[in-house]
Scaffold this motif. Structure first.
Motif, PDB file in Angstrom:
ATOM      1  N   ARG A   1       6.029 -16.590  -8.507  1.00  0.00           N
ATOM      2  CA  ARG A   1       5.625 -15.190  -8.365  1.00  0.00           C
ATOM      3  C   ARG A   1       4.647 -14.746  -9.453  1.00  0.00           C
ATOM      4  NH1 ARG A   1       8.440 -10.265  -5.789  1.00  0.00           N
ATOM      5  NH2 ARG A   1       8.208 -11.739  -4.116  1.00  0.00           N
TER       6      ARG A   1
ATOM      7  N   VAL B   1       5.731  -3.290 -10.615  1.00  0.00           N
ATOM      8  CA  VAL B   1       4.982  -4.297  -9.863  1.00  0.00           C
ATOM      9  C   VAL B   1       5.933  -5.409  -9.440  1.00  0.00           C
ATOM     10  CG1 VAL B   1       2.877  -3.828 -11.146  1.00  0.00           C
ATOM     11  CG2 VAL B   1       4.388  -5.675 -11.899  1.00  0.00           C
ATOM     12  N   SER B   2       5.524  -6.142  -8.427  1.00  0.00           N
ATOM     13  CA  SER B   2       6.384  -7.234  -7.968  1.00  0.00           C
ATOM     14  C   SER B   2       5.805  -8.594  -8.325  1.00  0.00           C
ATOM     15  CB  SER B   2       6.589  -7.147  -6.460  1.00  0.00           C
ATOM     16  OG  SER B   2       5.352  -7.285  -5.793  1.00  0.00           O
ATOM     17  N   ARG B   3       4.608  -8.629  -8.893  1.00  0.00           N
ATOM     18  CA  ARG B   3       3.995  -9.900  -9.273  1.00  0.00           C
ATOM     19  C   ARG B   3       3.332  -9.787 -10.636  1.00  0.00           C
ATOM     20  NH1 ARG B   3       4.002 -13.699  -5.662  1.00  0.00           N
ATOM     21  NH2 ARG B   3       4.771 -13.062  -3.636  1.00  0.00           N
TER      22      ARG B   3
ATOM     23  N   GLN C   1       9.078   2.780   3.245  1.00  0.00           N
ATOM     24  CA  GLN C   1      10.043   2.063   2.401  1.00  0.00           C
ATOM     25  C   GLN C   1      10.265   0.646   2.920  1.00  0.00           C
ATOM     26  OE1 GLN C   1      13.313   4.731   2.850  1.00  0.00           O
ATOM     27  NE2 GLN C   1      12.590   6.187   1.312  1.00  0.00           N
TER      28      GLN C   1
ATOM     29  N   LEU D   1      13.849  -9.426  11.880  1.00  0.00           N
ATOM     30  CA  LEU D   1      13.060  -8.431  11.155  1.00  0.00           C
ATOM     31  C   LEU D   1      13.020  -7.111  11.924  1.00  0.00           C
ATOM     32  CD1 LEU D   1      11.416  -8.347   8.521  1.00  0.00           C
ATOM     33  CD2 LEU D   1       9.395  -8.951   9.858  1.00  0.00           C
TER      34      LEU D   1
ATOM     35  N   GLU E   1      12.145   0.260  -3.475  1.00  0.00           N
ATOM     36  CA  GLU E   1      11.195   0.814  -2.514  1.00  0.00           C
ATOM     37  C   GLU E   1      11.763   2.046  -1.812  1.00  0.00           C
ATOM     38  OE1 GLU E   1       8.086   0.253  -1.832  1.00  0.00           O
ATOM     39  OE2 GLU E   1       7.853  -1.358  -3.277  1.00  0.00           O
TER      40      GLU E   1
ATOM     41  N   GLY F   1       7.284  -1.430   2.098  1.00  0.00           N
ATOM     42  CA  GLY F   1       7.263  -1.767   0.671  1.00  0.00           C
ATOM     43  C   GLY F   1       8.254  -2.865   0.334  1.00  0.00           C
ATOM     44  N   ALA F   2       9.454  -2.751   0.887  1.00  0.00           N
ATOM     45  CA  ALA F   2      10.471  -3.769   0.604  1.00  0.00           C
ATOM     46  C   ALA F   2      10.037  -5.121   1.147  1.00  0.00           C
ATOM     47  CB  ALA F   2      11.811  -3.346   1.204  1.00  0.00           C
TER      48      ALA F   2
ATOM     49  N   ARG G   1       7.425  -6.753  -0.892  1.00  0.00           N
ATOM     50  CA  ARG G   1       7.956  -7.424  -2.086  1.00  0.00           C
ATOM     51  C   ARG G   1       8.543  -8.795  -1.725  1.00  0.00           C
ATOM     52  NH1 ARG G   1       8.700  -4.331  -6.817  1.00  0.00           N
ATOM     53  NH2 ARG G   1       7.823  -2.269  -6.496  1.00  0.00           N
ATOM     54  N   MET G   2       8.945  -8.941  -0.475  1.00  0.00           N
ATOM     55  CA  MET G   2       9.448 -10.243  -0.040  1.00  0.00           C
ATOM     56  C   MET G   2       8.278 -11.168   0.304  1.00  0.00           C
ATOM     57  SD  MET G   2      12.651  -9.733  -0.187  1.00  0.00           S
ATOM     58  CE  MET G   2      13.281  -8.161  -0.775  1.00  0.00           C
ATOM     59  N   GLN G   3       7.342 -10.640   1.053  1.00  0.00           N
ATOM     60  CA  GLN G   3       6.241 -11.485   1.514  1.00  0.00           C
ATOM     61  C   GLN G   3       5.002 -10.621   1.701  1.00  0.00           C
ATOM     62  OE1 GLN G   3       5.129 -13.903   5.510  1.00  0.00           O
ATOM     63  NE2 GLN G   3       7.175 -14.293   4.727  1.00  0.00           N
ATOM     64  N   LYS G   4       4.047 -10.849   0.848  1.00  0.00           N
ATOM     65  CA  LYS G   4       2.839 -10.023   0.874  1.00  0.00           C
ATOM     66  C   LYS G   4       2.145 -10.134   2.240  1.00  0.00           C
ATOM     67  CE  LYS G   4      -1.146  -9.319  -2.191  1.00  0.00           C
ATOM     68  NZ  LYS G   4      -1.075  -7.888  -2.132  1.00  0.00           N
TER      69      LYS G   4
ATOM     70  N   LEU H   1       3.209  -9.417   5.169  1.00  0.00           N
ATOM     71  CA  LEU H   1       4.035  -9.817   6.315  1.00  0.00           C
ATOM     72  C   LEU H   1       3.850  -8.867   7.501  1.00  0.00           C
ATOM     73  CD1 LEU H   1       6.290 -11.460   7.674  1.00  0.00           C
ATOM     74  CD2 LEU H   1       7.954 -10.048   6.475  1.00  0.00           C
TER      75      LEU H   1
END
Lengths: 369, 355
Positions: free
Chosen positions: B167, A367-369, A213, A304, B212, A216-217, A220-223, A225
């Protein structure tokens, strides 16, 4: 033939216990179960046990359901809220528990694990039970380090509501002087030693899911990362992680439980636990994380790392410190019975089995993009 | 307006909170430009319905209208709890067609009130037009509608500008190969700080985390099988227990926004790479603050081929104001965390010659 009174039979350990009791005895098993929204307690119980049987590679047709009775009840209610008298039973198996840990669940955890135990003991007394097998957890050890012996917790030092509630539940059971009490403390229960399957997903699975999780989160913030940036994890890489297959817990618990002389505490923990580092890497590598850096409990973290550390706080007692679970009493009870031992599957296989299941569930994520 | 006079569309893209709203205000003042403000951000429900806003295959006019002419759940939740972001110009209330209960259609949130004082009348006319559209791929349907709006406004070009559309650049390039892009870039530290205090970003970033954890979009699905995994600080923002006061008052962690900014910049630059000359203009927000007249002139020249008269440029330049907050005012520890989070974004900008 005798009768076993069981709680938590629709749960992970409870389901395996029921299957083991049905397999190794000719006895009747009576389980106190909450009815489903559209099914009776017994129907829900039978469906759950058949599901567990299939998961563990057993022939569902061979499960003697005629010896498995469900009684509608709710552990959080006085007398377990049973609507009809429970048949006379000689032995109790109390495995129902709340495995929640967030602060917002504190009351519910206490109501289920402490209040529930109190009610189950009342019910056991009313049903004529003489022997009680209480499923606890090896992690009642809390913040204790070093060798963790099979003895009552005299000075609790806990990490969370869950551990506290299980210590209280153990104390209640010990105070039930009309009963011969065994406290069975499994480690972190994982899937079946042969099929890898589990039926509920806490412990190792909860830890792995939290990492999925989080990944995944952050994705969604930064591919990418977490594939690029190694996280700092507060864990002792060389600590043994107390993973134990559910079938080993069941077979050893039933053996000890059916021993007429057994009483006291038994650690149902692995003889040769895998290293924390290997287990965590099995999870992080499956998820595509950069290999984490293992640091001490007081090591500084970046923002982080702190976020993940907070998410994994509940699992801290699994992966930090220097706990080693002593099994002297359990091993003595099991003797030289190799058939009561199981081989722990490699963590990577357990984790991959679970992730395949989770991925299927999460296929419809937006999807996020 | 003859076809010869019209120009290919323009998308103004950025990370969000990067100064693009200012550009929409300026573009709206030019008679040759139809300024479509926040159309995509509301059509995608703050990023939660990106795939739904760009369906595959042929779709009819009804399908396009279900994207643009319908309310969407995140926005409706925000309206009901009175935590809608300032960019949403249509405010439900007495005498208005839409209420917090009905929700406000995506096109009505900002796009139409940005263009007219009578958005409901325009909405009705566009609905009739859109519902009658014959089937086509979704880009053609968007194009038909926006071209119609452009022609009715007697403009030469439509320019869509929404917060956070960096995005979807890859999708926009695929669906609108003729389009031109204006990429506005702002210092990531200021951008992230602004995001952390912005209600729209708050919703988007909270929703991303909840999605998520739960394995479903909690604003679209009632499935709560993983509710126990939701930490206490996020569970308050599920629709069934939405804590409006906490949502309004508690900023998103600034470093999280820094990571977001850096990711958007890196991915956005990659998505914009390879655009032919004349198809991409990059503006820096700090340059607009420093030299507004010259930078706005570049913007208009890119879109229309020439800049407005000097007096109009001067008037527009006079509207440019520096934002109030700056990352330098953060406590030292937070400043360091933010700088660390933003670093990959700055590195990507440097690598692209935009540092």
């Amino acid at each position: 033939m005798s009768t076993h009174l069981v709680t938590g039979a629709t749960g992970f350990v409870g389901g395996a216990l029921v299957l083991e009791l049905l397999k190794t005895t000719k006895d009747t098993v009576v389980a106190v179960v909450r009815p489903g929204p559209n099914e009776t307690a017994e129907a829900r119980l039978h469906a759950s046990i058949l599901h567990a049987a299939r998961a563990y590679g057993l022939d569902p047709e061979a499960v003697p359901l005629e010896r498995l009775r469900g009684v509608a009840g709710d552990l959080t209610a006085p007398g377990c809220g049973v609507s009809a008298p429970v048949p006379r039973a000689h032995m109790l198996w109390h495995s129902a528990a709340s495995l929640r840990y967030e602060d917002r669940h504190a009351e519910e955890i206490s109501a289920t694990n402490v209040g529930g135990t109190r009610h189950v003991l009342e019910l056991a007394r009313a049903s004529g039970v003489e022997v009680a097998n209480m499923i606890s957890t090896a992690y009642v050890a809390g913040r204790a380090d070093g060798r963790i012996f099979e003895v009552p917790i005299e000075t609790p030092d806990v990490n969370n509501h869950y551990e506290h509630s299980k210590i209280e539940a153990e104390a209640l059971a010990r105070q039930a002087d009309h009963l011969q009490v065994r406290i069975l403390r499994p480690g972190i229960v994982v899937g079946h030693s042969q099929t890898l399957a589990a039926t509920t997903f806490t412990g190792l699975y909860g830890y792995a899911r939290q990492l999925m999780q989080f990944k995944g989160a952050m994705e969604r913030m930064q591919k990418g990362l977490l594939a690029r940036r190694p996280l700092r994890l507060r864990a002792n890489p060389d600590l043994g992680l107390g993973l134990v297959p559910v079938d080993e817990v069941a077979v050893q618990a039933v053996h000890i439980g059916n021993s007429p002389t057994a009483r006291g505490v038994y650690n149902l923990t692995p003889v040769a636990p895998p290293r924390v580092q290997d287990c965590i890497l099995a999870v992080t590598q499956a998820l595509g994380f950069a290999d984490p850096e293992f640091v001490g409990f007081d090591a500084p973290l970046e923002w982080l790392d702190e976020q993940l550390d907070a998410r994994l706080d509940f699992y801290g007692s699994y992966v930090r410190g220097t706990k080693v679970f002593d099994r002297s009493r359990s091993d003595a009870a099991l003797g030289d019975r190799d058939d009561l031992r199981r081989t722990l599957p490699c963590t990577k296989a357990l984790v991959n089995w679970y992730f395949a299941r989770l991925e299927a569930e999460r296929a419809a994520l937006p999807v996020s993009r | 307006m003859s076809a010869r006079d019209t120009l290919p569309p323009v998308f103004v893209v950025g990370t969000g909170r990067c100064g693009s709203t200012l550009l929409s205000q300026c573009l709206r003042s030019h008679p040759d430009i139809l300024s479509l403000s926040e159309t995509l951000v509301f059509a995608t429900d703050l990023g939660g319905r990106i795939a739904e806003a760009f369906p595959e295959g042929e779709v009819g006019g009804e399908a396009l209208w279900s994207i643009l002419g319908a309310p969407h759940p995140r926005q409706t939740l925000m309206l009901r709890h009175d935590v809608m972001m300032d960019e949403a110009l249509y405010r439900p209330g007495p005498g208005r067609r839409y209420t917090a209960e009905t929700g406000v259609p995506a096109l009505m949130a900002t796009t139409l009130p940005h263009l007219t004082d009578e958005p409901e009348g325009m909405f009705d006319r566009l609905e009739s037009f859109t519902r009658a559209l014959p089937p086509a791929d979704i880009a053609t349907q968007y194009r038909r509608l926006f071209d119609e709006m452009r022609d009715r406004a007697r403009a030469r070009v439509w320019v869509e500008r929404s917060g956070g559309t960096l995005r979807v650049v890859e999708r926009l390039r695929r669906h609108f190969p003729e389009a031109r892009f204006v990429h506005i870039v702002r210092d990531g530290r200021d951008t992230a700080l602004s995001m952390s205090r912005h209600l729209g970003f708050r919703m988007a970033l909270i929703a991303a985390q909840l999605t998520e954890i739960l394995g479903v979009d909690p604003y679209e699905s009632p499935d709560r099988r993983y509710i126990d995994d939701v930490p206490d600080d996020l569970v308050r923002f599920l629709p069934e227990r939405f804590d409006a006061a906490a949502f309004r008052d508690e900023a998103v962690a600034v470093p999280l926004c820094g990571h977001y900014w850096a990711g958007e910049i890196a991915a956005g630059l990659e998505a914009l790479r390879g655009l032919e000359p004349g198809h991409l203009l990059t503006l820096r927000f700090e340059d607009i603050l420093r030299a507004p007249r010259a930078e706005l002139a570049r913007l208009f020249e890119f879109i229309l081929g020439d800049a407005p008269p000097a007096a109009r440029l001067d008037a527009l330049a006079a509207t440019v104001r520096a934002p109030r907050s700056a990352w330098q005012a953060l406590p030292e520890r937070e400043r360091a965390q933010l700088a660390s989070a933003c670093r990959p974004g700055f590195e990507a900008l440097n690598a692209a010659g935009l540092g």
